[in-house]
Write a protein that holds these residues in place. Structure first.
Motif, PDB file in Angstrom:
ATOM      1  N   ASP A  31       0.833  -1.199   0.000  1.00  0.00           N
ATOM      2  CA  ASP A  31       0.000   0.000   0.000  1.00  0.00           C
ATOM      3  C   ASP A  31       0.869   1.251   0.000  1.00  0.00           C
ATOM      4  O   ASP A  31       1.908   1.296   0.676  1.00  0.00           O
ATOM      5  N   PRO A  32       0.464   2.297  -0.741  1.00  0.00           N
ATOM      6  CA  PRO A  32       1.283   3.512  -0.816  1.00  0.00           C
ATOM      7  C   PRO A  32       1.330   4.247   0.520  1.00  0.00           C
ATOM      8  O   PRO A  32       0.414   4.174   1.335  1.00  0.00           O
ATOM      9  N   MET A  33       2.444   4.957   0.739  1.00  0.00           N
ATOM     10  CA  MET A  33       2.636   5.714   1.977  1.00  0.00           C
ATOM     11  C   MET A  33       2.854   7.187   1.628  1.00  0.00           C
ATOM     12  O   MET A  33       3.815   7.536   0.946  1.00  0.00           O
ATOM     13  N   LEU A  34       1.954   8.042   2.081  1.00  0.00           N
ATOM     14  CA  LEU A  34       2.047   9.471   1.796  1.00  0.00           C
ATOM     15  C   LEU A  34       2.608  10.186   3.028  1.00  0.00           C
ATOM     16  O   LEU A  34       1.894  10.906   3.745  1.00  0.00           O
ATOM     17  N   PHE A  35       3.890   9.960   3.295  1.00  0.00           N
ATOM     18  CA  PHE A  35       4.554  10.554   4.461  1.00  0.00           C
ATOM     19  C   PHE A  35       5.146  11.904   4.081  1.00  0.00           C
ATOM     20  O   PHE A  35       5.836  12.029   3.064  1.00  0.00           O
ATOM     21  N   THR A  36       4.871  12.935   4.873  1.00  0.00           N
ATOM     22  CA  THR A  36       5.471  14.250   4.665  1.00  0.00           C
ATOM     23  C   THR A  36       6.019  14.762   5.995  1.00  0.00           C
ATOM     24  O   THR A  36       5.479  14.444   7.073  1.00  0.00           O
ATOM     25  N   TRP A  37       7.068  15.565   5.931  1.00  0.00           N
ATOM     26  CA  TRP A  37       7.656  16.108   7.157  1.00  0.00           C
ATOM     27  C   TRP A  37       6.724  17.136   7.798  1.00  0.00           C
ATOM     28  O   TRP A  37       6.724  17.305   9.008  1.00  0.00           O
ATOM     29  N   LYS A  38       5.919  17.802   6.970  1.00  0.00           N
ATOM     30  CA  LYS A  38       4.940  18.731   7.522  1.00  0.00           C
ATOM     31  C   LYS A  38       3.928  17.988   8.385  1.00  0.00           C
ATOM     32  O   LYS A  38       3.587  18.427   9.497  1.00  0.00           O
ATOM     33  N   GLY A  39       3.463  16.839   7.887  1.00  0.00           N
ATOM     34  CA  GLY A  39       2.549  16.013   8.673  1.00  0.00           C
ATOM     35  C   GLY A  39       3.204  15.482   9.928  1.00  0.00           C
ATOM     36  O   GLY A  39       2.573  15.416  10.992  1.00  0.00           O
ATOM     37  N   TYR A  40       4.494  15.111   9.819  1.00  0.00           N
ATOM     38  CA  TYR A  40       5.240  14.599  10.979  1.00  0.00           C
ATOM     39  C   TYR A  40       5.300  15.650  12.085  1.00  0.00           C
ATOM     40  O   TYR A  40       4.972  15.372  13.240  1.00  0.00           O
ATOM     41  N   PHE A  41       5.703  16.876  11.729  1.00  0.00           N
ATOM     42  CA  PHE A  41       5.839  17.921  12.746  1.00  0.00           C
ATOM     43  C   PHE A  41       4.491  18.353  13.303  1.00  0.00           C
ATOM     44  O   PHE A  41       4.405  18.775  14.464  1.00  0.00           O
ATOM     45  N   SER A  42       3.439  18.230  12.516  1.00  0.00           N
ATOM     46  CA  SER A  42       2.099  18.524  13.031  1.00  0.00           C
ATOM     47  C   SER A  42       1.711  17.533  14.122  1.00  0.00           C
ATOM     48  O   SER A  42       1.146  17.914  15.153  1.00  0.00           O
ATOM     49  N   ILE A  43       2.037  16.258  13.909  1.00  0.00           N
ATOM     50  CA  ILE A  43       1.745  15.232  14.909  1.00  0.00           C
ATOM     51  C   ILE A  43       2.589  15.442  16.159  1.00  0.00           C
ATOM     52  O   ILE A  43       2.099  15.324  17.287  1.00  0.00           O
ATOM     53  N   ILE A  44       3.881  15.755  15.963  1.00  0.00           N
ATOM     54  CA  ILE A  44       4.764  16.023  17.101  1.00  0.00           C
ATOM     55  C   ILE A  44       4.217  17.183  17.933  1.00  0.00           C
ATOM     56  O   ILE A  44       4.197  17.124  19.173  1.00  0.00           O
ATOM     57  N   TYR A  45       3.761  18.231  17.258  1.00  0.00           N
ATOM     58  CA  TYR A  45       3.220  19.411  17.963  1.00  0.00           C
ATOM     59  C   TYR A  45       2.003  19.039  18.798  1.00  0.00           C
ATOM     60  O   TYR A  45       1.855  19.472  19.953  1.00  0.00           O
TER      61      TYR A  45
END
Length: 210
Positions: free
Chosen positions: A112-126
């Motif tokens: 399955d495709p993975m749409l990982f972005t660093w913007k999404g990562y930092f949003s989750i961290i926040y």
């Protein structure tokens, strides 16, 4: 948590052994083999091993004004072991684990495709860091108490090592509501504080546990 066997509780026993090695001043070779064992059991704890070697190298550099190249070689060995385990057992990468744990659970990780972005990562961290305040407060108070009670450089460096590893762990897997991911480092900080109190006030001796 005490009734459920988890990898974090299992590795905790080896981290206690690590602390015994610190207090007993085991040889560099013994400590390296222990780090290899910890990394072999839990490959994600390679960050702990690398940060310890870095902290030890920093301490030697400050005190003796020299670079210990064998620590660099040991760090490379830990990295090689980590990659070898990941490759041999075909473990998914960190991005895959993060995506499936915090963004979207996929039916098949490999296809399955993975749409990982660093913007999404930092949003989750926040978002997650907001709910991390209890652990942040606890480790901050422990670190402050250690620095207040002890002027020993090695004690301070070790305490910063454990403190930083809480957040290294959080950045890789920000499960702020799961204490079991972080409590091992909280306990190590508590042990450091008890050791400092024992030295300062000539009370109980932690070396009895070894």
């Amino acid at each position: 948590m005490a009734r459920v066997s988890t990898p974090d509780l299992f590795i905790f026993q080896f981290l206690i052994l690590f602390m015994i090695g610190i207090f007993k001043k085991w040889s560099a070779l013994k400590m390296f083999f222990l780090l290899l064992l910890i990394t072999f059991i839990r490959p994600d704890y390679v960050t702990f091993g690398l940060s310890y070697l870095g902290a030890l190298g920093l301490f030697i550099l400050i005190k003796q004004k020299k670079i210990e190249y064998h620590l660099i070689a040991q760090g490379i060995a830990l990295i090689i072991l980590n990659f070898a385990i990941m490759k041999y057992y075909n473990y998914p990468g960190w991005k895959d684990l993060f995506y499936d744990s915090f963004i979207q659970r996929r039916s098949f990780v490999s296809t399955d495709p993975m749409l990982f972005t660093w913007k999404g990562y930092f949003s989750i961290i926040y978002i997650k860091i907001i709910y991390f305040k209890k652990i942040t407060l606890t480790v901050s108070l422990l670190l402050f108490a250690i620095f207040f009670l002890s002027k020993d450089l090695w004690v301070r460096i070790l305490s910063c090592l454990f403190f930083c590893n809480v957040y290294i762990k959080f950045l890789f897997f920000p499960e702020s509501g799961a204490l079991r991911f972080f409590f091992v480092f909280v306990v190590l900080l508590l042990i450091m504080l008890l050791s400092v109190l024992a030295k300062k006030y000539n009370g109980f001796k932690l070396n009895k546990i070894a």
